[in-house]
Design an enzyme around this catalytic site. Sequence first.
Site, short mmCIF file in Angstrom:
data_model
loop_
_atom_site.label_atom_id
_atom_site.label_comp_id
_atom_site.label_asym_id
_atom_site.label_seq_id
_atom_site.Cartn_x
_atom_site.Cartn_y
_atom_site.Cartn_z
N SER A 1 37.02 43.38 37.50
CA SER A 1 37.18 42.23 38.38
C SER A 1 37.62 41.00 37.59
O SER A 1 37.27 40.82 36.42
CB SER A 1 35.90 41.92 39.15
N TYR B 1 26.94 38.27 39.35
CA TYR B 1 28.07 39.20 39.39
C TYR B 1 29.02 38.92 38.24
O TYR B 1 29.47 39.85 37.55
CB TYR B 1 28.79 39.05 40.73
N LYS C 1 30.07 41.53 35.19
CA LYS C 1 31.46 41.93 34.95
C LYS C 1 31.93 41.48 33.56
O LYS C 1 32.74 42.18 32.92
CB LYS C 1 32.36 41.37 36.04
#
EC number: 1.1.1.146
Length: 356
Positions: A184, A197, A201
Amino acid sequence: MDVMNFLLNLVVPPAGLLMLAFAWPSLAFFRACEWALRIIYGEDMEGKVVIITGASSGIGEQIAYQYAKRRANLVLVARREHRLRSIREKARTLGAKNVLVIAADVVKEEDCKRFIDETINQYGHLDHLVNNAGLGHSFLFEEASDTSGFAHMMDINFWGSVYPTFFALPHLRRRNGRIIVNASVEGWLPMPRMSLYNAAKAAVVSFYETLRIEIGGAIDITIATPGWIESDMTRGRFMTEEGEVLFKEEPREMYVGPYPVAYTEECARTIVSGACKGQRYVRFPMWYNVFFLYRVFVPDLLDWTYRLLFLNHFITTASKDHTLHDFKGARKKLLITPTSLQLLHHQQHQSPKSSE
């Protein structure tokens, strides 16, 4: 400061820049030659074995279809087995030779070992491992009611890629295989309302860059960093402040904001094509690269831009009223949104008030 570090501070920066100036032209030439060869001699996936996690929807589903068109043997992994069955049928019609469906949860180490073992038992080898499973959230770190959901974010977004990789490495090494990981764009872009998040990542990017060095050329690694793509996340599937996983329109609008959302099929095609051409990184859409320059050279400006887009009064107020698409700067949001998300938006905003 000790003498050695004092001397290194004086010598290393200018020496490093001088070496870069001499090395860059040759490096650019070799990269251009490498790029040309990859365009001509891409990897033939016919009959090869590919595991795809998070294959029940979104990018994972479309990656399965792209490999199917290349006549690969597929192993589709996700928790929603009923969804995998329908995807299996479509993959077969697109050209997949064989498709194995395995219901598994990537946050469970034993499940990861099981689907790797089942793949080897079925096909005898493994060529590509696609780590795609993930889950986002849309709340400020200070808004979390407790820490109960924090570990799950790391489990699915980090360990959910590391566990399958650990068990797959011996099999990939025997075939000079490849790992493809969906890291991502948030792996290097500090998107507000996604601190956990983003951290997971970023850990994924760091892990696979380090692993690439450790294993040398025995196994190739492609790190994909897609931006906003039509998926469960852009349709509103998030972990809430209370640690629950829900579909909610409000956080989707606060999270995506005025960003254009790209088509999943195009993203998946770019990722699979890049992997088969041996690319180390796949970025989609390409225009996100400008933010990397901002991150390096003008981080203060990037911070200010994000505060303006995601943390100001207009977004907070609009999201509560389901009217983000009308706030200044995002009035044409639907014009830059894929068809599937336009339909979802229309259904949600045309529903009778009695159902809300």
